[in-house]
Design a protein around this motif. Structure first.
Motif, PDB file in Angstrom:
ATOM      1  N   ASN A  13       0.871  -1.179   0.000  1.00  0.00           N
ATOM      2  CA  ASN A  13       0.000   0.000   0.000  1.00  0.00           C
ATOM      3  C   ASN A  13       0.909   1.230   0.000  1.00  0.00           C
ATOM      4  O   ASN A  13       1.555   1.531   1.013  1.00  0.00           O
ATOM      5  CB  ASN A  13      -0.899  -0.023   1.227  1.00  0.00           C
ATOM      6  N   ILE A  14       0.954   1.923  -1.130  1.00  0.00           N
ATOM      7  CA  ILE A  14       1.876   3.044  -1.317  1.00  0.00           C
ATOM      8  C   ILE A  14       1.086   4.297  -1.634  1.00  0.00           C
ATOM      9  O   ILE A  14       0.272   4.306  -2.566  1.00  0.00           O
ATOM     10  CB  ILE A  14       2.884   2.725  -2.435  1.00  0.00           C
ATOM     11  N   ASP A  15       1.289   5.355  -0.857  1.00  0.00           N
ATOM     12  CA  ASP A  15       0.590   6.628  -1.065  1.00  0.00           C
ATOM     13  C   ASP A  15       1.643   7.733  -1.128  1.00  0.00           C
ATOM     14  O   ASP A  15       2.254   8.077  -0.123  1.00  0.00           O
ATOM     15  CB  ASP A  15      -0.389   6.890   0.082  1.00  0.00           C
ATOM     16  N   LEU A  16       1.816   8.303  -2.324  1.00  0.00           N
ATOM     17  CA  LEU A  16       2.907   9.251  -2.553  1.00  0.00           C
ATOM     18  C   LEU A  16       2.418  10.675  -2.805  1.00  0.00           C
ATOM     19  O   LEU A  16       3.054  11.438  -3.538  1.00  0.00           O
ATOM     20  CB  LEU A  16       3.768   8.768  -3.737  1.00  0.00           C
ATOM     21  N   HIS A  17       1.297  11.055  -2.170  1.00  0.00           N
ATOM     22  CA  HIS A  17       0.824  12.434  -2.307  1.00  0.00           C
ATOM     23  C   HIS A  17      -0.070  12.761  -1.116  1.00  0.00           C
ATOM     24  O   HIS A  17      -1.183  12.245  -0.982  1.00  0.00           O
ATOM     25  CB  HIS A  17       0.033  12.587  -3.614  1.00  0.00           C
ATOM     26  N   SER A  18       0.423  13.622  -0.217  1.00  0.00           N
ATOM     27  CA  SER A  18      -0.360  14.041   0.940  1.00  0.00           C
ATOM     28  C   SER A  18       0.159  15.377   1.454  1.00  0.00           C
ATOM     29  O   SER A  18       1.269  15.796   1.113  1.00  0.00           O
ATOM     30  CB  SER A  18      -0.307  12.983   2.046  1.00  0.00           C
ATOM     31  N   HIS A  19      -0.656  16.022   2.294  1.00  0.00           N
ATOM     32  CA  HIS A  19      -0.342  17.375   2.756  1.00  0.00           C
ATOM     33  C   HIS A  19      -0.538  17.504   4.261  1.00  0.00           C
ATOM     34  O   HIS A  19      -1.396  16.849   4.849  1.00  0.00           O
ATOM     35  CB  HIS A  19      -1.237  18.392   2.039  1.00  0.00           C
ATOM     36  N   SER A  20       0.251  18.387   4.852  1.00  0.00           N
ATOM     37  CA  SER A  20       0.167  18.668   6.287  1.00  0.00           C
ATOM     38  C   SER A  20      -0.137  20.153   6.497  1.00  0.00           C
ATOM     39  O   SER A  20      -0.316  20.912   5.546  1.00  0.00           O
ATOM     40  CB  SER A  20       1.492  18.313   6.968  1.00  0.00           C
ATOM     41  N   ARG A  21      -0.144  20.548   7.766  1.00  0.00           N
ATOM     42  CA  ARG A  21      -0.374  21.960   8.087  1.00  0.00           C
ATOM     43  C   ARG A  21       0.771  22.860   7.628  1.00  0.00           C
ATOM     44  O   ARG A  21       0.636  24.094   7.667  1.00  0.00           O
ATOM     45  CB  ARG A  21      -0.564  22.137   9.601  1.00  0.00           C
ATOM     46  N   GLN A  22       1.861  22.281   7.194  1.00  0.00           N
ATOM     47  CA  GLN A  22       2.942  23.113   6.661  1.00  0.00           C
ATOM     48  C   GLN A  22       2.540  23.746   5.332  1.00  0.00           C
ATOM     49  O   GLN A  22       3.184  24.707   4.895  1.00  0.00           O
ATOM     50  CB  GLN A  22       4.213  22.290   6.489  1.00  0.00           C
ATOM     51  N   SER A  23       1.486  23.232   4.688  1.00  0.00           N
ATOM     52  CA  SER A  23       0.916  23.929   3.526  1.00  0.00           C
ATOM     53  C   SER A  23      -0.583  24.065   3.764  1.00  0.00           C
ATOM     54  O   SER A  23      -0.987  24.842   4.624  1.00  0.00           O
ATOM     55  CB  SER A  23       1.263  23.231   2.208  1.00  0.00           C
ATOM     56  N   ASP A  24      -1.430  23.304   3.057  1.00  0.00           N
ATOM     57  CA  ASP A  24      -2.869  23.511   3.197  1.00  0.00           C
ATOM     58  C   ASP A  24      -3.602  22.313   3.774  1.00  0.00           C
ATOM     59  O   ASP A  24      -4.823  22.214   3.653  1.00  0.00           O
ATOM     60  CB  ASP A  24      -3.486  23.907   1.854  1.00  0.00           C
ATOM     61  N   GLY A  25      -2.883  21.396   4.447  1.00  0.00           N
ATOM     62  CA  GLY A  25      -3.543  20.341   5.195  1.00  0.00           C
ATOM     63  C   GLY A  25      -3.928  20.822   6.582  1.00  0.00           C
ATOM     64  O   GLY A  25      -3.654  21.965   6.957  1.00  0.00           O
ATOM     65  N   VAL A  26      -4.546  19.938   7.366  1.00  0.00           N
ATOM     66  CA  VAL A  26      -4.974  20.337   8.714  1.00  0.00           C
ATOM     67  C   VAL A  26      -4.212  19.594   9.814  1.00  0.00           C
ATOM     68  O   VAL A  26      -4.292  19.995  10.979  1.00  0.00           O
ATOM     69  CB  VAL A  26      -6.492  20.138   8.917  1.00  0.00           C
ATOM     70  N   LEU A  27      -3.493  18.539   9.486  1.00  0.00           N
ATOM     71  CA  LEU A  27      -2.760  17.759  10.484  1.00  0.00           C
ATOM     72  C   LEU A  27      -1.278  18.094  10.442  1.00  0.00           C
ATOM     73  O   LEU A  27      -0.751  18.494   9.407  1.00  0.00           O
ATOM     74  CB  LEU A  27      -2.946  16.260  10.237  1.00  0.00           C
ATOM     75  N   SER A  28      -0.599  17.891  11.552  1.00  0.00           N
ATOM     76  CA  SER A  28       0.856  18.041  11.579  1.00  0.00           C
ATOM     77  C   SER A  28       1.483  16.931  10.746  1.00  0.00           C
ATOM     78  O   SER A  28       0.862  15.890  10.497  1.00  0.00           O
ATOM     79  CB  SER A  28       1.373  17.951  13.009  1.00  0.00           C
ATOM     80  N   PRO A  29       2.739  17.104  10.306  1.00  0.00           N
ATOM     81  CA  PRO A  29       3.394  16.011   9.581  1.00  0.00           C
ATOM     82  C   PRO A  29       3.394  14.698  10.351  1.00  0.00           C
ATOM     83  O   PRO A  29       3.162  13.628   9.771  1.00  0.00           O
ATOM     84  CB  PRO A  29       4.814  16.549   9.371  1.00  0.00           C
ATOM     85  N   ALA A  30       3.628  14.749  11.665  1.00  0.00           N
ATOM     86  CA  ALA A  30       3.630  13.527  12.468  1.00  0.00           C
ATOM     87  C   ALA A  30       2.251  12.882  12.507  1.00  0.00           C
ATOM     88  O   ALA A  30       2.118  11.653  12.480  1.00  0.00           O
ATOM     89  CB  ALA A  30       4.116  13.826  13.889  1.00  0.00           C
ATOM     90  N   ASP A  31       1.204  13.709  12.549  1.00  0.00           N
ATOM     91  CA  ASP A  31      -0.149  13.158  12.586  1.00  0.00           C
ATOM     92  C   ASP A  31      -0.556  12.577  11.230  1.00  0.00           C
ATOM     93  O   ASP A  31      -1.332  11.611  11.177  1.00  0.00           O
ATOM     94  CB  ASP A  31      -1.149  14.236  13.011  1.00  0.00           C
ATOM     95  N   VAL A  32      -0.052  13.142  10.143  1.00  0.00           N
ATOM     96  CA  VAL A  32      -0.311  12.532   8.835  1.00  0.00           C
ATOM     97  C   VAL A  32       0.375  11.170   8.763  1.00  0.00           C
ATOM     98  O   VAL A  32      -0.195  10.191   8.267  1.00  0.00           O
ATOM     99  CB  VAL A  32       0.161  13.447   7.685  1.00  0.00           C
ATOM    100  N   ALA A  33       1.600  11.087   9.283  1.00  0.00           N
ATOM    101  CA  ALA A  33       2.295   9.801   9.330  1.00  0.00           C
ATOM    102  C   ALA A  33       1.499   8.782  10.139  1.00  0.00           C
ATOM    103  O   ALA A  33       1.354   7.619   9.732  1.00  0.00           O
ATOM    104  CB  ALA A  33       3.689   9.982   9.931  1.00  0.00           C
ATOM    105  N   ALA A  34       0.969   9.214  11.278  1.00  0.00           N
ATOM    106  CA  ALA A  34       0.193   8.300  12.123  1.00  0.00           C
ATOM    107  C   ALA A  34      -1.064   7.829  11.402  1.00  0.00           C
ATOM    108  O   ALA A  34      -1.453   6.651  11.526  1.00  0.00           O
ATOM    109  CB  ALA A  34      -0.173   8.998  13.432  1.00  0.00           C
ATOM    110  N   ARG A  35      -1.710   8.707  10.657  1.00  0.00           N
ATOM    111  CA  ARG A  35      -2.909   8.310   9.921  1.00  0.00           C
ATOM    112  C   ARG A  35      -2.547   7.323   8.809  1.00  0.00           C
ATOM    113  O   ARG A  35      -3.272   6.354   8.562  1.00  0.00           O
ATOM    114  CB  ARG A  35      -3.624   9.528   9.354  1.00  0.00           C
ATOM    115  N   ALA A  36      -1.432   7.597   8.119  1.00  0.00           N
ATOM    116  CA  ALA A  36      -0.983   6.668   7.079  1.00  0.00           C
ATOM    117  C   ALA A  36      -0.746   5.282   7.678  1.00  0.00           C
ATOM    118  O   ALA A  36      -1.196   4.267   7.131  1.00  0.00           O
ATOM    119  CB  ALA A  36       0.281   7.197   6.419  1.00  0.00           C
ATOM    120  N   HIS A  37      -0.065   5.228   8.791  1.00  0.00           N
ATOM    121  CA  HIS A  37       0.227   3.953   9.449  1.00  0.00           C
ATOM    122  C   HIS A  37      -1.057   3.260   9.880  1.00  0.00           C
ATOM    123  O   HIS A  37      -1.225   2.044   9.667  1.00  0.00           O
ATOM    124  CB  HIS A  37       1.139   4.208  10.653  1.00  0.00           C
ATOM    125  N   ALA A  38      -1.985   4.014  10.474  1.00  0.00           N
ATOM    126  CA  ALA A  38      -3.249   3.426  10.932  1.00  0.00           C
ATOM    127  C   ALA A  38      -4.083   2.898   9.767  1.00  0.00           C
ATOM    128  O   ALA A  38      -4.848   1.932   9.931  1.00  0.00           O
ATOM    129  CB  ALA A  38      -4.051   4.472  11.711  1.00  0.00           C
TER     130      ALA A  38
END
Length: 278
Positions: free
Chosen positions: A4-29
């Motif tokens: 399962n490979i996902d090579l496009h996502s965003h964090s609060r460093q641009s226009d996402g709403v989660l921190s980079p660490a929280d995006v990683a946690a969601r990907a893992h979950a």
């Protein structure tokens, strides 16, 4: 079982709403095996993302999504497996961010002309990185304050191309973006090609120029594409000799067509863009 490979996502460093660490946690979950953070014109979240992915045992590929102007329209080019410390890439992204910041003031002025005051301050309340203020942040403010009923309505009524608060920007050229990505050791991928409102001739011109610049791939399976477009862009990848990428374009929980890591596999017969890394 395929990875399962996902090579496009965003964090609060641009226009996402989660921190980079929280995006990683969601990907893992969500069962992602390899993941890329690809914030718009910004690499400042990559160190946090890489550390979080390492701690979770999640494979990580550093990325960025670069804003480009081609045939008068905005196109996004994802750079994958980049070195974020590359000086030319960093300088180019900084210049693009200045353009975003300047545009935000004009958007706020136009919204004020529509009777919506305080839009700049409202949009900034949704921003972690002021240099990356975008139309999505204005849309979130409009929704929060009841001026629209959905993010999409904010674009349809005010922020979309041709609407009253739309402000065009001259982004980087396609040649510049691909050059920065290659100079940083990465591969260049056209993001969600089905989103661009090009004529067939303009789309073919985009693909041919990108190929002539040695661009490597296009996103085939992405949150912006319908199942019919998966097949359409699989055929075009084969026609032009492009590698294929897969990415949700995740911005926030519950927003978009699919969640992080929840897309179907690539169609058969394609060369995955991650072939050399995974």
């Amino acid at each position: 079982m395929s990875l399962n490979i996902d090579l496009h996502s965003h964090s609060r460093q641009s226009d996402g709403v989660l921190s980079p660490a929280d995006v990683a946690a969601r990907a893992h979950a969500n069962g992602v095996d390899w993941w890329a953070l690809s914030d718009h014109d910004e690499t400042s979240g990559l160190n946090e993302a890489a550390q979080a992915a390492h701690d979770l045992g999640l494979g990580f590929i550093p990325g960025v999504e670069i804003s480009v102007t081609f045939c008068g329209k905005t196109v996004h080019i994802v750079g994958l497996h980049i070195d974020p410390a590359d000086a030319a890439l960093a300088a180019g992204l900084a210049e693009i961010r200045r353009g975003r910041f300047d545009r935000a003031g004009v958007v706020a002025e136009r919204l004020a002309q529509c009777g919506i005051d305080g839009a700049y301050e409202g949009a900034m309340s949704h921003v972690d990185n002021p240099d990356l203020i975008s139309r999505v942040h204005f849309a979130r403010d409009l929704l929060e304050r009841g001026h629209v009923k959905s993010l999409q309505q904010a674009f349809d009524r005010y922020l979309g191309e041709g609407k009253r608060a739309f402000v065009p920007v001259q982004w980087a050229s396609l040649e510049q973006a691909v050059g920065w990505i290659h100079g940083a050791g990465g591969k260049a991928v056209i993001a969600h090609p089905g989103r661009y409102k090009y004529t067939p001739q303009q789309r073919d011109a985009l693909f041919q120029v990108f190929k002539d610049l040695n661009g490597e791939g296009i996103e085939v399976v992405t949150g912006s594409h319908t199942p019919a477009q998966y097949e359409q862009y699989a055929r075009l990848a084969l026609q032009y000799g492009f590698q294929a990428s897969r990415g949700s374009d995740f911005h926030a929980p519950g927003v978009g067509r699919v969640d992080l890591g929840r897309m179907p596999d690539l169609p058969d017969g394609l060369v995955p863009v991650w072939r050399d890394w995974i």
